[in-house]
Motif scaffolding. Structure first.
Motif, PDB file in Angstrom:
ATOM      1  N   ALA A 344     -42.064 -14.477 -30.756  1.00 18.06           N
ATOM      2  CA  ALA A 344     -42.032 -15.233 -32.009  1.00 18.06           C
ATOM      3  C   ALA A 344     -43.004 -16.406 -31.959  1.00 18.06           C
ATOM      4  O   ALA A 344     -43.713 -16.687 -32.928  1.00 18.06           O
ATOM      5  CB  ALA A 344     -40.615 -15.728 -32.279  1.00 18.06           C
ATOM      6  N   ALA A 345     -43.046 -17.075 -30.811  1.00 14.92           N
ATOM      7  CA  ALA A 345     -43.961 -18.214 -30.659  1.00 14.92           C
ATOM      8  C   ALA A 345     -45.416 -17.771 -30.810  1.00 14.92           C
ATOM      9  O   ALA A 345     -46.223 -18.464 -31.437  1.00 14.92           O
ATOM     10  CB  ALA A 345     -43.754 -18.862 -29.287  1.00 14.92           C
ATOM     11  N   ALA A 346     -45.748 -16.601 -30.239  1.00 12.74           N
ATOM     12  CA  ALA A 346     -47.112 -16.098 -30.335  1.00 12.74           C
ATOM     13  C   ALA A 346     -47.491 -15.794 -31.780  1.00 12.74           C
ATOM     14  O   ALA A 346     -48.598 -16.120 -32.235  1.00 12.74           O
ATOM     15  CB  ALA A 346     -47.266 -14.842 -29.478  1.00 12.74           C
ATOM     16  N   LEU A 347     -46.571 -15.187 -32.524  1.00 12.15           N
ATOM     17  CA  LEU A 347     -46.847 -14.854 -33.925  1.00 12.15           C
ATOM     18  C   LEU A 347     -46.996 -16.117 -34.766  1.00 12.15           C
ATOM     19  O   LEU A 347     -47.885 -16.219 -35.619  1.00 12.15           O
ATOM     20  CB  LEU A 347     -45.737 -13.962 -34.476  1.00 12.15           C
ATOM     21  N   ASN A 351     -50.207 -18.049 -36.995  1.00 10.52           N
ATOM     22  CA  ASN A 351     -49.909 -18.164 -38.426  1.00 10.52           C
ATOM     23  C   ASN A 351     -49.484 -16.820 -39.037  1.00 10.52           C
ATOM     24  O   ASN A 351     -49.831 -16.497 -40.175  1.00 10.52           O
ATOM     25  CB  ASN A 351     -51.115 -18.743 -39.199  1.00 10.52           C
ATOM     26  N   ARG A 352     -48.696 -16.063 -38.295  1.00  8.11           N
ATOM     27  CA  ARG A 352     -48.220 -14.764 -38.754  1.00  8.11           C
ATOM     28  C   ARG A 352     -46.696 -14.774 -38.967  1.00  8.11           C
ATOM     29  O   ARG A 352     -46.038 -13.747 -38.924  1.00  8.11           O
ATOM     30  CB  ARG A 352     -48.590 -13.683 -37.717  1.00  8.11           C
ATOM     31  N   GLN A 353     -46.147 -15.971 -39.261  1.00 11.39           N
ATOM     32  CA  GLN A 353     -44.702 -16.081 -39.405  1.00 11.39           C
ATOM     33  C   GLN A 353     -44.155 -15.348 -40.620  1.00 11.39           C
ATOM     34  O   GLN A 353     -42.960 -15.043 -40.682  1.00 11.39           O
ATOM     35  CB  GLN A 353     -44.253 -17.553 -39.434  1.00 11.39           C
ATOM     36  N   ALA A 354     -45.001 -15.040 -41.586  1.00  7.94           N
ATOM     37  CA  ALA A 354     -44.527 -14.328 -42.778  1.00  7.94           C
ATOM     38  C   ALA A 354     -44.437 -12.821 -42.556  1.00  7.94           C
ATOM     39  O   ALA A 354     -43.849 -12.105 -43.385  1.00  7.94           O
ATOM     40  CB  ALA A 354     -45.455 -14.617 -43.959  1.00  7.94           C
ATOM     41  N   GLU A 355     -44.971 -12.331 -41.450  1.00  9.81           N
ATOM     42  CA  GLU A 355     -44.951 -10.896 -41.193  1.00  9.81           C
ATOM     43  C   GLU A 355     -43.539 -10.421 -40.847  1.00  9.81           C
ATOM     44  O   GLU A 355     -42.740 -11.178 -40.266  1.00  9.81           O
ATOM     45  CB  GLU A 355     -45.919 -10.546 -40.059  1.00  9.81           C
ATOM     46  N   PRO A 356     -43.213  -9.178 -41.174  1.00  8.11           N
ATOM     47  CA  PRO A 356     -41.858  -8.659 -40.933  1.00  8.11           C
ATOM     48  C   PRO A 356     -41.403  -8.807 -39.487  1.00  8.11           C
ATOM     49  O   PRO A 356     -40.227  -9.119 -39.234  1.00  8.11           O
ATOM     50  CB  PRO A 356     -41.980  -7.195 -41.337  1.00  8.11           C
ATOM     51  N   LEU A 361     -37.577 -11.374 -35.714  1.00  8.41           N
ATOM     52  CA  LEU A 361     -37.314 -12.082 -34.459  1.00  8.41           C
ATOM     53  C   LEU A 361     -36.609 -13.406 -34.712  1.00  8.41           C
ATOM     54  O   LEU A 361     -35.683 -13.782 -33.973  1.00  8.41           O
ATOM     55  CB  LEU A 361     -38.632 -12.320 -33.715  1.00  8.41           C
ATOM     56  N   LEU A 362     -37.014 -14.121 -35.742  1.00  6.29           N
ATOM     57  CA  LEU A 362     -36.357 -15.390 -36.068  1.00  6.29           C
ATOM     58  C   LEU A 362     -34.910 -15.162 -36.480  1.00  6.29           C
ATOM     59  O   LEU A 362     -34.020 -15.965 -36.144  1.00  6.29           O
ATOM     60  CB  LEU A 362     -37.133 -16.121 -37.162  1.00  6.29           C
ATOM     61  N   ARG A 363     -34.647 -14.072 -37.203  1.00 10.82           N
ATOM     62  CA  ARG A 363     -33.262 -13.743 -37.561  1.00 10.82           C
ATOM     63  C   ARG A 363     -32.438 -13.461 -36.304  1.00 10.82           C
ATOM     64  O   ARG A 363     -31.288 -13.898 -36.191  1.00 10.82           O
ATOM     65  CB  ARG A 363     -33.225 -12.521 -38.482  1.00 10.82           C
ATOM     66  N   GLN A 364     -33.031 -12.724 -35.375  1.00  8.34           N
ATOM     67  CA  GLN A 364     -32.319 -12.421 -34.139  1.00  8.34           C
ATOM     68  C   GLN A 364     -31.968 -13.699 -33.371  1.00  8.34           C
ATOM     69  O   GLN A 364     -30.928 -13.769 -32.707  1.00  8.34           O
ATOM     70  CB  GLN A 364     -33.168 -11.508 -33.245  1.00  8.34           C
ATOM     71  N   LEU A 365     -32.836 -14.679 -33.452  1.00  5.64           N
ATOM     72  CA  LEU A 365     -32.583 -15.950 -32.763  1.00  5.64           C
ATOM     73  C   LEU A 365     -31.657 -16.859 -33.550  1.00  5.64           C
ATOM     74  O   LEU A 365     -31.225 -17.902 -33.043  1.00  5.64           O
ATOM     75  CB  LEU A 365     -33.915 -16.670 -32.511  1.00  5.64           C
ATOM     76  N   ARG A 369     -35.806 -19.569 -41.083  1.00  9.77           N
ATOM     77  CA  ARG A 369     -37.220 -19.201 -41.170  1.00  9.77           C
ATOM     78  C   ARG A 369     -38.038 -20.218 -41.962  1.00  9.77           C
ATOM     79  O   ARG A 369     -39.250 -20.301 -41.810  1.00  9.77           O
ATOM     80  CB  ARG A 369     -37.346 -17.812 -41.808  1.00  9.77           C
ATOM     81  N   SER A 370     -37.382 -21.013 -42.791  1.00 12.84           N
ATOM     82  CA  SER A 370     -38.127 -22.008 -43.571  1.00 12.84           C
ATOM     83  C   SER A 370     -38.670 -23.137 -42.702  1.00 12.84           C
ATOM     84  O   SER A 370     -39.550 -23.881 -43.115  1.00 12.84           O
ATOM     85  CB  SER A 370     -37.218 -22.598 -44.657  1.00 12.84           C
ATOM     86  N   GLU A 371     -38.134 -23.275 -41.484  1.00 16.44           N
ATOM     87  CA  GLU A 371     -38.623 -24.320 -40.577  1.00 16.44           C
ATOM     88  C   GLU A 371     -39.995 -23.991 -40.013  1.00 16.44           C
ATOM     89  O   GLU A 371     -40.640 -24.838 -39.391  1.00 16.44           O
ATOM     90  CB  GLU A 371     -37.640 -24.515 -39.422  1.00 16.44           C
ATOM     91  N   PHE A 372     -40.427 -22.753 -40.215  1.00  8.20           N
ATOM     92  CA  PHE A 372     -41.692 -22.321 -39.634  1.00  8.20           C
ATOM     93  C   PHE A 372     -42.678 -21.953 -40.735  1.00  8.20           C
ATOM     94  O   PHE A 372     -43.217 -20.848 -40.784  1.00  8.20           O
ATOM     95  CB  PHE A 372     -41.458 -21.133 -38.698  1.00  8.20           C
ATOM     96  N   ALA A 373     -42.900 -22.893 -41.621  1.00 10.52           N
ATOM     97  CA  ALA A 373     -43.836 -22.671 -42.727  1.00 10.52           C
ATOM     98  C   ALA A 373     -45.234 -22.466 -42.187  1.00 10.52           C
ATOM     99  O   ALA A 373     -45.625 -23.064 -41.172  1.00 10.52           O
ATOM    100  CB  ALA A 373     -43.815 -23.855 -43.693  1.00 10.52           C
ATOM    101  N   LYS A 374     -45.995 -21.648 -42.870  1.00 12.13           N
ATOM    102  CA  LYS A 374     -47.344 -21.315 -42.415  1.00 12.13           C
ATOM    103  C   LYS A 374     -48.243 -22.540 -42.485  1.00 12.13           C
ATOM    104  O   LYS A 374     -48.249 -23.273 -43.467  1.00 12.13           O
ATOM    105  CB  LYS A 374     -47.930 -20.187 -43.275  1.00 12.13           C
ATOM    106  N   GLU A 375     -49.023 -22.724 -41.414  1.00  9.56           N
ATOM    107  CA  GLU A 375     -49.959 -23.842 -41.349  1.00  9.56           C
ATOM    108  C   GLU A 375     -51.337 -23.381 -41.766  1.00  9.56           C
ATOM    109  O   GLU A 375     -51.645 -22.201 -41.822  1.00  9.56           O
ATOM    110  CB  GLU A 375     -50.008 -24.409 -39.911  1.00  9.56           C
ATOM    111  N   GLU A 376     -52.187 -24.351 -42.082  1.00 11.93           N
ATOM    112  CA  GLU A 376     -53.577 -24.024 -42.383  1.00 11.93           C
ATOM    113  C   GLU A 376     -54.268 -23.514 -41.142  1.00 11.93           C
ATOM    114  O   GLU A 376     -54.058 -24.028 -40.026  1.00 11.93           O
ATOM    115  CB  GLU A 376     -54.315 -25.270 -42.905  1.00 11.93           C
ATOM    116  N   PRO A 377     -55.114 -22.484 -41.244  1.00 10.25           N
ATOM    117  CA  PRO A 377     -55.804 -21.959 -40.063  1.00 10.25           C
ATOM    118  C   PRO A 377     -56.626 -23.030 -39.371  1.00 10.25           C
ATOM    119  O   PRO A 377     -57.229 -23.872 -40.007  1.00 10.25           O
ATOM    120  CB  PRO A 377     -56.708 -20.855 -40.638  1.00 10.25           C
ATOM    121  N   SER A 378     -56.622 -22.964 -38.045  1.00  9.76           N
ATOM    122  CA  SER A 378     -57.395 -23.921 -37.258  1.00  9.76           C
ATOM    123  C   SER A 378     -58.831 -23.460 -37.123  1.00  9.76           C
ATOM    124  O   SER A 378     -59.101 -22.294 -36.947  1.00  9.76           O
ATOM    125  CB  SER A 378     -56.776 -24.065 -35.855  1.00  9.76           C
TER     126      SER A 378
END
Length: 381
Positions: A344-347, A351-356, A361-365, A369-378
Motif C-alpha cells: 500500500a505504501a508503494a502504491l 500516487n496510485r491510491q485511487a487504483e482498485p 489493501l487500505l480496506r484490509q488494513l 481511504r480519504s486520509e490518503f488523498a492523491k498528491e501532485e506528481p513530484s
C-alpha cells in the motif's frame, strides 16, 4: 582481481571487507581461520592478501610463507594487534607490502591499498558481460557520505548514542544496508532474533564500529556516481525509496505498529537498481563504453537479480526480505499485515491510491481511504 582477507574477528573482518570492496574490480573473499585461508589459496591464487597475524588455529605468517613460495611480488598486508618493532621486522623478513596495526585505522588502510591496487581497466568486455561477472562480487551502494562529517562524529564517539546515529543516517540507503549486513552476521544471530532496523543494528555492533563502517564507505570514491545520467537515475530511485519509507512509516503509525522495520524495508526497496548503477559507474570509470540505452537495458535486465543476490549476501532476515519484495508485488491471497502495509505504501508513494488494488489493501488494513488523498506528481519522478 581477487582479494583474500584472513581475519577471525568478524567485526574487523567485515570492516576490512568494506574497505577493500570499495576498490573497483576487486572480488573479496573473507576467511575466518588459517585453515580456511589455506584451502582458498590451494584452490586458486589471489591478487591481494590482507592477513591477520594471530589466529585461533595458527599464525598468519604461515599463510604469508605459503604465498611467498610461489609469488614474491603479490601484495600482502599484515593486519595485527602487535605494535612492537620486533614484530614488524619479523613480518618484513617474509616480504610484506604493508603493516597495519589494530585498532584498525580505516584511513591508513585505505591509503595503503591506494598505493598497492592498480587502476582497474575493462578489457574488451561488453557491459552485460561486466554486469554478469560483478553479480557475484561484494557491491556497495552509492553514497554521498562526507569523510569530514564522519571524522567529526568519530571525535564525539563517547557522547553519541545508537538512536542519534540512526536518526542522522535514516535516509542513507547504502549505509543502512551495510550496517544491517554486519549486524546480522553469524556472531549476532545466535539469539535467533534477526536485526531489522538501523537503530537496532547500530546498537548491536556498537557506535564505534558503525562509525568505522561509515568512514570506510565514505572513502569509497567509486560509490560517488560521476556520470550525470547515472546520478539522475540514482536520485530518482532514492526519491522513490524515501517516499515508500515515509508512507510505510505513516501507515504503520496509524495502525499502532512498530514502524522502524517498515521504514528500513522502504529505504531498501530499490537496492537492486542502486547496485546496478554503482556497477555501471565502475564500468564507465574503467574505460567501458556505455550508452543511455544500455543503462536502461541493464536496469531492466539486472536490477531484480542484483537485488535478490544482495539480500542474501547481506544476510537480510527473511521478514525484511519479504517486506522489500512486497513493495514490488503482493499476491492477492497474502493477508499478512506487514506485506500489505508495504505494498500500500508503494502504491501511495506512486500516487496510485485511487487504483482498485490500493483501495482494497487500505480496506484490509481498516484505514480511512480519504486520509490518503492523491498528491501532485513530484518533478523528481
Amino acid at each position: 582481481m581477487k582479494a583474500l582477507v584472513l581475519e577471525d574477528d568478524e567485526l574487523v573482518g567485515e570492516l576490512i571487507e568494506t574497505i577493500v570492496a570499495g576498490f573497483s574490480g576487486l572480488n573479496v573473499t573473507l576467511a575466518r581461520s588459517l585453515t580456511e585461508a589455506k584451502q582458498r589459496l590451494a584452490e586458486a591464487p589471489y591478487g591481494l592478501y590482507l592477513v591477520d597475524w594471530e589466529l585461533p588455529d595458527g599464525s598468519g605468517l604461515e599463510l604469508l610463507k605459503l604465498i611467498r613460495q610461489t609469488d614474491s611480488v603479490v601484495p600482502v598486508v599484515i593486519v595485527s594487534g602487535r605494535t612492537d618493532r620486533e614484530s614488524v621486522i619479523k613480518a618484513a623478513h617474509y616480504g610484506i607490502s604493508g603493516y597495519v596495526t589494530k585498532p584498525l585505522d580505516v584511513e591508513l588502510l585505505h591509503r595503503r591499498l591506494l598505493d598497492l591496487i592498480p587502476a582497474h581497466r575493462v578489457e574488451n568486455a561488453s557491459v552485460h558481460e561486466y554486469m554478469a561477472r560483478s553479480s557475484n562480487t561484494v557491491v556497495q551502494l552509492p553514497t554521498d557520505l562526507d569523510p569530514a562529517d564522519i571524522i567529526e562524529l568519530i571525535g564525539r564517539v563517547d557522547t553519541l548514542s545508537a538512536a542519534e546515529l540512526a536518526e542522522r543516517w535514516r535516509e542513507q540507503i547504502g549505509l543502512t544496508a551495510r550496517i544491517l549486513d554486519v549486524a546480522n552476521s553469524s556472531s549476532f544471530r545466535r539469539t535467533g532474533k534477526p536485526v531489522e532496523s538501523l537503530r537496532a543494528a547500530i546498537g548491536t555492533i556498537g557506535v564505534s564500529m558503525a562509525l568505522s563502517q561509515a568512514l570506510a564507505l565514505s572513502l569509497d570514491v567509486t560509490a560517488k556516481l560521476t556520470r550525470p545520467e547515472l546520478k539522475a537515475f540514482a536520485d530518482r530511485y532514492q526519491d522513490m525509496s524515501l517516499r515508500v519509507a515515509r508512507e510505510a512509516n505513516r501507515i504503520a503509525t496509524l495502525l499502532g505498529s512498530a514502524s522502524t522495520m517498515y521504514r528500513s524495508a522502504g529505504l531498501l526497496s530499490r537496492l537492486g537498481e542502486m547496485a546496478v548503477l554503482k556497477v555501471l559507474n565502475q564500468f564507465d570509470a574503467a574505460g567501458g563504453s556505455l550508452e543511455q540505452a544500455e543503462i536502461e537495458q541493464c536496469l531492466a535486465r539486472w536490477s531484480e537479480e542484483y537485488g535478490n543476490r544482495l539480500k542474501v549476501h547481506w544476510k537480510f532476515p527473511l521478514g525484511l526480505r519479504e517486506l522489500i519484495g512486497a513493495v514490488h508485488f503482493l499476491s492477492p491471497d497474502n493477508h499478512r499485515e506487514g506485506p500489505i502495509i508495504m505494498r500500500a505504501a508503494a502504491l501511495i508513494a506512486e500516487n496510485r491510491q485511487a487504483e482498485p488494488e490500493c483501495q482494497r489493501l487500505l480496506r484490509q488494513l481498516g484505514l480511512d481511504r480519504s486520509e490518503f488523498a492523491k498528491e501532485e506528481p513530484s518533478d523528481a519522478l
